[in-house]
Write a protein that holds these residues in place. Structure first.
Motif, PDB file in Angstrom:
ATOM      1  N   UNK A 173       0.810  -1.220   0.000  1.00  0.00           N
ATOM      2  CA  UNK A 173       0.000   0.000   0.000  1.00  0.00           C
ATOM      3  C   UNK A 173       0.841   1.268   0.000  1.00  0.00           C
ATOM      4  N   UNK A 174       2.112   1.177   0.394  1.00  0.00           N
ATOM      5  CA  UNK A 174       2.988   2.347   0.379  1.00  0.00           C
ATOM      6  C   UNK A 174       2.838   3.254   1.584  1.00  0.00           C
ATOM      7  N   UNK A 175       2.256   2.747   2.663  1.00  0.00           N
ATOM      8  CA  UNK A 175       2.131   3.540   3.889  1.00  0.00           C
ATOM      9  C   UNK A 175       3.474   3.556   4.611  1.00  0.00           C
ATOM     10  N   UNK A 176       3.660   4.517   5.493  1.00  0.00           N
ATOM     11  CA  UNK A 176       4.881   4.634   6.281  1.00  0.00           C
ATOM     12  C   UNK A 176       4.622   4.088   7.674  1.00  0.00           C
ATOM     13  N   UNK A 177       5.521   3.243   8.161  1.00  0.00           N
ATOM     14  CA  UNK A 177       5.358   2.748   9.521  1.00  0.00           C
ATOM     15  C   UNK A 177       5.673   3.865  10.506  1.00  0.00           C
ATOM     16  N   UNK A 178       4.868   3.953  11.556  1.00  0.00           N
ATOM     17  CA  UNK A 178       5.023   4.946  12.612  1.00  0.00           C
ATOM     18  C   UNK A 178       5.472   4.215  13.864  1.00  0.00           C
ATOM     19  N   UNK A 179       6.497   4.735  14.527  1.00  0.00           N
ATOM     20  CA  UNK A 179       6.964   4.115  15.763  1.00  0.00           C
ATOM     21  C   UNK A 179       5.877   4.205  16.833  1.00  0.00           C
TER      22      UNK A 179
END
Length: 122
Positions: free
Chosen positions: A31-37
């Protein structure tokens, strides 16, 4: 007193324990989402958080996990056809639906079987 709702901060979906890499592969890789800590106290529980545009999606580990087959987030995108092609290349079924006037949309499932709806204005 009137409460003004200003937006949706996040949606949480459940996932099975130990499947964070599968979540990253789909939500970030496909999906191209960014992982968030996650905050450390929450990271200890497992799961993963992702963000794209104004949407934040949290995946939380649930004992006795059962996928959401009917309930789902409706995720607005700006290139529905490109996303459908990308999801389909992973072997996921892309199910188109024309039942909502004014929108084009399809359903797919994450690696855990949770239903996802993707839509854009027609």
């Amino acid at each position: 007193m009137t409460v003004v709702f200003t937006g949706l901060h996040h949606v949480q979906l459940a996932m099975p324990a130990g499947e964070e890499d599968a979540a990253r592969g789909f939500y970030a890789g496909v999906l191209g989402m960014t992982e968030v800590a996650k905050p450390p106290v929450l990271a200890a529980r497992g799961g993963a958080w992702f963000r794209a545009g104004g949407l934040e999606l949290h995946l939380g580990v649930e004992d006795g996990f059962v996928p959401a087959r009917k309930a789902h987030p409706g995720i607005a995108v700006d290139d529905l056809d490109a996303l459908a092609r990308r999801v389909a290349t992973t072997g996921q079924d892309v199910t188109w639906d024309r039942d909502v006037p004014g929108f084009r949309r399809f359903y797919a499932h994450d690696p855990f079987g949770n239903r996802l709806e993707f839509l854009e204005p027609a």
